[in-house]
Design a protein around this motif. Structure first.
Motif, PDB file in Angstrom:
ATOM      1  N   GLU A 176       0.839  -1.202   0.000  1.00 37.53           N
ATOM      2  CA  GLU A 176       0.000   0.000   0.000  1.00 37.53           C
ATOM      3  C   GLU A 176       0.876   1.255   0.000  1.00 37.53           C
ATOM      4  OE1 GLU A 176      -2.535  -0.346   3.354  1.00 37.53           O
ATOM      5  OE2 GLU A 176      -4.004  -1.639   2.361  1.00 37.53           O
ATOM      6  N   GLU A 180       1.039   4.278  -2.789  1.00 37.87           N
ATOM      7  CA  GLU A 180       0.912   5.698  -2.449  1.00 37.87           C
ATOM      8  C   GLU A 180       2.134   6.482  -2.916  1.00 37.87           C
ATOM      9  OE1 GLU A 180       0.323   5.663   1.735  1.00 37.87           O
ATOM     10  OE2 GLU A 180      -1.715   4.837   1.633  1.00 37.87           O
ATOM     11  N   GLU A 183       1.924   6.970  -6.667  1.00 36.69           N
ATOM     12  CA  GLU A 183       0.756   7.809  -6.966  1.00 36.69           C
ATOM     13  C   GLU A 183       1.012   9.270  -6.622  1.00 36.69           C
ATOM     14  OE1 GLU A 183      -2.564   4.258  -6.231  1.00 36.69           O
ATOM     15  OE2 GLU A 183      -2.199   5.777  -4.708  1.00 36.69           O
ATOM     16  N   SER A 184       2.014   9.518  -5.730  1.00 36.71           N
ATOM     17  CA  SER A 184       2.338  10.901  -5.362  1.00 36.71           C
ATOM     18  C   SER A 184       3.226  11.587  -6.398  1.00 36.71           C
ATOM     19  CB  SER A 184       3.037  10.928  -3.998  1.00 36.71           C
ATOM     20  OG  SER A 184       4.334  10.356  -4.068  1.00 36.71           O
ATOM     21  N   LYS A 451       5.363  11.985   2.674  1.00 39.66           N
ATOM     22  CA  LYS A 451       5.265  10.530   2.758  1.00 39.66           C
ATOM     23  C   LYS A 451       6.611   9.890   2.440  1.00 39.66           C
ATOM     24  CE  LYS A 451       0.524  10.718   0.982  1.00 39.66           C
ATOM     25  NZ  LYS A 451      -0.348  10.330  -0.135  1.00 39.66           N
TER      26      LYS A 451
END
Length: 487
Positions: A176, A180, A183-184, A451
């Motif tokens: 996951e 992320e 996707e960032s 992140k």
């Protein structure tokens, strides 16, 4: 087809159940006839063998059926008091078989493959159930040993699956996080080859990280992979679209530069020196306005254009070669300036006066015209060496020293427009390269979010590199401005 197979199996199991029920009923019936126990003994044994050979029955009734069978057999032996020697022999044989099963089960404790041990234990339990009763005095003891070993193996089996579930959860969280992470990344605003290359490295690194992570739970593993692959596919599709567009742009730029080459080649043999020089200078300026071409054509088309310009300006230079005496006098004057620089007494002058004296002599050097071409490099190397030594002694900025050195080089070129344009073209290529690198770093700064792991150290490193690039760009702009002032 599977439904038909399942129906056939269920029918077969039901048939087995009905036959085993009949066997139990017969054993009960024979067990109730006390007077004929010896006569029925062999028949009961045959029924027992038949019971064991019959296949599986429906799972919901298996346990109760087995208990009824055991009760019927035990009652036949215990309640009807058949021949004691035969019964003892049968009990002894059953005990021996169950002892072997206990020993087999005990070996499974050392089996490293938990799943293999568990499955083998189930087989041992099936065999246990197919073996008849043992003497009452050891019945509980041997079952207790078998049951304790089974409990230990079952616990290992349960622990194994709990640990695997925990690992799958960790892998799920890691996957996951990777989803992320990619996707960032913002790749819809990339506009240079360098930026796309940097982003490609990030995507490929994420794919390598994905391969290192084990399986997640079955229900989430496929969904996470589909999510991860979707983002990767979007990136590579966007990259392919960008490169298709750039290919068309590069092709158009190449056509424009080839046209300039042809125009320059048509002018290179002209003897209208002033007019042609202006026209070639205009072509060189137009060349700068055209964007990049494919790397495999870049050097070739540039050398072709440069060859035409060089040829013309070399012919122009030969036509205006009556300046040798002046150049020789300039050489002597520059040698005198070098001697003056060497003769400076820094301690007597003091730092400020010494710096002023150096600057004055540098200004005098720049005011002197061309020297013979064969002596140009040697005299300049001697001048640069003494100036660098003075700069070091006087602790003058190296950046300022490099700029002064560059200005001296440009002054050495003088009014040779061809060389000036070539130097400007070279600086512009370096300038565009530095700007592209800076843009790449600025884009990458946007990719690093809160992140991102190790974002702090990466940001500091990128900021240092960006500052160096900005300093280089500022220096290049000053150098280009120096050349522009000469054109």
């Amino acid at each position: 087809k599977k439904a038909e197979q399942r129906a056939a199996i269920e029918a077969e199991q039901q048939k087995n159940y009905e036959r085993k029920k009949e066997i139990i009923d017969k054993i009960i019936e024979m067990g109730s006839d006390v007077d004929n126990a010896n006569r029925f003994f062999q028949q009961v044994r045959d029924l027992q063998n038949e019971f064991k050979e019959i296949g599986e029955v429906p799972a919901p009734v298996a346990a109760d059926l087995w208990k009824s069978y055991q009760d019927a057999v035990e009652k036949f032996y215990d309640q009807l008091k058949i021949n004691k020697e035969l019964r003892d022999y049968d009990f002894k044989k059953n005990l021996s078989e169950k002892e072997l099963l206990v020993a087999e089960a005990d070996k499974l404790r050392a089996e490293e493959d938990v799943i293999t041990a568990f499955r083998r234990l189930q087989e041992l339990h099936e065999q246990w159930r197919s073996i008849g009763p043992v003497p009452k005095e050891v019945r509980e003891e041997i079952w207790g040993r078998f049951k304790d070993i089974s409990a230990e193996i079952n616990k290992r089996y349960q622990t194994f699956f709990e640990e695997r579930k925990a690992r799958e959860r960790e892998n799920e969280l890691a996957k996951e996080a990777l989803c992320e992470r990619i996707e960032s990344y913002e790749f819809d605003k990339l506009s240079t080859y360098a930026a796309w290359d940097e982003m490609t490295k990030l995507i490929i690194a994420a794919q390598e990280d994905w391969k290192k992570i084990g399986y997640a739970s079955r229900k989430s593993n496929n969904a996470l992979f589909a999510r991860f692959r979707e983002t990767c596919d979007k990136f590579f599709a966007a990259k392919a679209e960008f490169f298709r567009g750039m290919k068309d742009t590069l092709s158009r730029n190449l056509e424009k530069k080839i046209a300039l080459c042809e125009r320059a080649e048509a002018l290179k043999d002209s003897t209208e020196w002033r007019k042609t020089a202006d026209e070639l200078a205009a072509l060189q300026k137009e060349w700068k306005t055209i964007g990049a071409v494919a790397k495999k054509h870049s050097d070739q088309v540039w050398r072709r254009f440069l060859a035409a310009c060089d040829y013309f300006f070399e012919q122009k230079k030969k036509n205006n070669s009556g300046t040798r005496r002046t150049e020789r006098a300039n050489l002597e004057q520059k040698n005198e300036i070098i001697d003056k620089l060497k003769a400076l007494d820094l301690e007597t002058l003091g730092r400020e006066n010494a710096i002023k004296a150096v600057k004055d002599l540098q200004a005098e050097w720049q005011s002197v015209g061309h020297v013979p071409f064969s002596e140009k490099d040697n005299i300049y190397e001697a001048y640069r060496a003494v100036v660098n030594e003075l700069y070091q002694k006087l602790d003058i900025s190296q950046r300022g020293s490099r700029m002064a050195s560059f200005e001296n080089t440009i002054n050495e070129i003088g009014n040779d427009e061809n060389r000036l344009y070539r130097e400007r073209e070279r600086l512009m290529r370096v300038y565009e390269q530095r700007r592209s690198e800076l843009q790449t770093y600025e884009n990458n700064m946007g990719f690093l979010s809160a992140k991102s792991k190790n974002a702090g150290s990466m940001l500091k490193d990128m900021e240092r590199r960006m500052q160096r690039l900005k300093d280089d760009i500022a220096d290049l702009e000053k150098k280009i401005a120096v050349i522009d002032s000469k054109l």
